[in-house]
Design a protein around this motif. Sequence first.
Motif, PDB file in Angstrom:
ATOM      1  N   ASP A 167       0.827  -1.216   0.000  1.00 27.89           N
ATOM      2  CA  ASP A 167       0.000   0.000   0.000  1.00 27.89           C
ATOM      3  C   ASP A 167       0.861   1.265   0.000  1.00 27.89           C
ATOM      4  O   ASP A 167       0.447   2.306  -0.530  1.00 27.89           O
ATOM      5  CB  ASP A 167      -0.932   0.008   1.221  1.00 27.89           C
ATOM      6  CG  ASP A 167      -2.020  -1.052   1.130  1.00 27.89           C
ATOM      7  OD1 ASP A 167      -2.231  -1.594   0.021  1.00 27.89           O
ATOM      8  OD2 ASP A 167      -2.641  -1.340   2.170  1.00 27.89           O
ATOM      9  N   ALA A 168       2.067   1.182   0.587  1.00 23.67           N
ATOM     10  CA  ALA A 168       2.959   2.344   0.656  1.00 23.67           C
ATOM     11  C   ALA A 168       3.824   2.484  -0.600  1.00 23.67           C
ATOM     12  O   ALA A 168       4.655   3.387  -0.677  1.00 23.67           O
ATOM     13  CB  ALA A 168       3.842   2.253   1.892  1.00 23.67           C
ATOM     14  N   GLY A 169       3.646   1.576  -1.543  1.00 27.47           N
ATOM     15  CA  GLY A 169       4.409   1.653  -2.783  1.00 27.47           C
ATOM     16  C   GLY A 169       5.723   0.905  -2.757  1.00 27.47           C
ATOM     17  O   GLY A 169       6.534   1.031  -3.676  1.00 27.47           O
ATOM     18  N   GLY A 170       5.929   0.120  -1.710  1.00 26.98           N
ATOM     19  CA  GLY A 170       7.184  -0.624  -1.598  1.00 26.98           C
ATOM     20  C   GLY A 170       7.053  -2.041  -2.114  1.00 26.98           C
ATOM     21  O   GLY A 170       6.004  -2.459  -2.607  1.00 26.98           O
ATOM     22  N   ARG A 171       8.164  -2.767  -2.009  1.00 25.26           N
ATOM     23  CA  ARG A 171       8.146  -4.189  -2.373  1.00 25.26           C
ATOM     24  C   ARG A 171       9.006  -4.965  -1.377  1.00 25.26           C
ATOM     25  O   ARG A 171       9.956  -4.422  -0.793  1.00 25.26           O
ATOM     26  CB  ARG A 171       8.659  -4.410  -3.793  1.00 25.26           C
ATOM     27  CG  ARG A 171      10.089  -3.991  -4.039  1.00 25.26           C
ATOM     28  CD  ARG A 171      10.517  -4.276  -5.466  1.00 25.26           C
ATOM     29  NE  ARG A 171      11.865  -3.813  -5.740  1.00 25.26           N
ATOM     30  CZ  ARG A 171      12.960  -4.498  -5.472  1.00 25.26           C
ATOM     31  NH1 ARG A 171      12.863  -5.703  -4.897  1.00 25.26           N
ATOM     32  NH2 ARG A 171      14.159  -4.007  -5.743  1.00 25.26           N
ATOM     33  N   VAL A 172       8.649  -6.222  -1.167  1.00 24.20           N
ATOM     34  CA  VAL A 172       9.423  -7.100  -0.294  1.00 24.20           C
ATOM     35  C   VAL A 172      10.490  -7.781  -1.137  1.00 24.20           C
ATOM     36  O   VAL A 172      10.180  -8.556  -2.049  1.00 24.20           O
ATOM     37  CB  VAL A 172       8.522  -8.138   0.390  1.00 24.20           C
ATOM     38  CG1 VAL A 172       9.361  -9.104   1.225  1.00 24.20           C
ATOM     39  CG2 VAL A 172       7.483  -7.444   1.269  1.00 24.20           C
ATOM     40  N   GLU A 218      17.752  -0.398  -9.227  1.00 22.88           N
ATOM     41  CA  GLU A 218      16.542  -0.614 -10.028  1.00 22.88           C
ATOM     42  C   GLU A 218      15.367  -0.815  -9.081  1.00 22.88           C
ATOM     43  O   GLU A 218      15.505  -1.430  -8.026  1.00 22.88           O
ATOM     44  CB  GLU A 218      16.688  -1.835 -10.927  1.00 22.88           C
ATOM     45  CG  GLU A 218      17.610  -1.634 -12.094  1.00 22.88           C
ATOM     46  CD  GLU A 218      17.564  -2.824 -13.037  1.00 22.88           C
ATOM     47  OE1 GLU A 218      16.516  -3.036 -13.668  1.00 22.88           O
ATOM     48  OE2 GLU A 218      18.577  -3.538 -13.122  1.00 22.88           O
ATOM     49  N   PHE A 219      14.206  -0.320  -9.459  1.00 22.86           N
ATOM     50  CA  PHE A 219      13.048  -0.490  -8.577  1.00 22.86           C
ATOM     51  C   PHE A 219      11.864  -0.992  -9.404  1.00 22.86           C
ATOM     52  O   PHE A 219      11.551  -0.427 -10.432  1.00 22.86           O
ATOM     53  CB  PHE A 219      12.683   0.853  -7.915  1.00 22.86           C
ATOM     54  CG  PHE A 219      11.600   0.710  -6.876  1.00 22.86           C
ATOM     55  CD1 PHE A 219      11.898   0.272  -5.611  1.00 22.86           C
ATOM     56  CD2 PHE A 219      10.285   1.005  -7.190  1.00 22.86           C
ATOM     57  CE1 PHE A 219      10.897   0.129  -4.661  1.00 22.86           C
ATOM     58  CE2 PHE A 219       9.275   0.870  -6.248  1.00 22.86           C
ATOM     59  CZ  PHE A 219       9.581   0.429  -4.981  1.00 22.86           C
TER      60      PHE A 219
END
Length: 219
Positions: A167-172, A218-219
Motif C-alpha cells: 500500500d505504501a508503494g514498496g516491495r518485499v 533498479e526499482f
Amino acid sequence: MAPAERPAGAGYLTLRAGAEATGEFEDRRSRFIAQLVHVGGERDAEAFLAEVRARHHDARHNVPAWTLADGCERCSDDGEPQRTAGMPVLEVLRGAGLADVCCVVTRYFGGTLLGPGGLVRAYTAAAQAAVAAAGESGAICEMTLVVPVTVQLPYALHDRVRRLCADAGGRVADALFAEDVQLSCVFRAGEEAPFAAAVRELANGEDLCRVGEPRFAEF
C-alpha cells in the motif's frame, strides 16, 4: 571537465551491468564504431577504454566519453580536431539521460578528410546508434533512489505488514522465517516513513523497522 549538475536524489538511466551496445556510422569510407557499456566509476571507464584500444589497435582514433551519477564527466578527442569528437559523444549521453556509462567511438580512417562539421555529425550518429541499440535490446534500465527497510515482526503480523508495504508503494525483496519473520523491504526515497509509521501503529507503538541508507538501484 567540471561535474555536471544533477538534482540531488534524481533518478537516471544506465546500462545493465555486463551489457554492451554497439552502433556504426560510415561516411566516405571512414567507419565510426561506438561501443557503450555500464561503468561503476572512472577506473571502470579507463579500463574499458584500454580494452577498446586493444580491440581496435589498428584504428586511427578511439574517442572516449563517460558520465557518472556523481556528476563527474570526461571526454577526449583522441587526436581529432578540438571539440569535434569527444564532446559530441558526451552530448549524446547527456541527451539520452544516461549516467554511469562510457562510450568509446573507434574511427577507421577512410582516406578522405570530413571537416569539423562532418566529424561532429559522424561521432554523434555513431553514439546515437549505440544508444538506440541499447534501448532496443532492453539493456537500458532506470536507477531510482531507494531506501531499504528491515522489519522484524511476529508471524501474526506478517500478512498485514506485507499489505502495508504494498500500500505504501514498496516491495518485499526478501523474507527470512525463523523464530519470527524478517522482511527486507525497499521503498522509493521518501515513501519509507509512512510505512514505518503504519507498522509502529500496528505494533502498538513498538518500533519494528530498521531504516537503511539511501542508494540508487533498479526499482
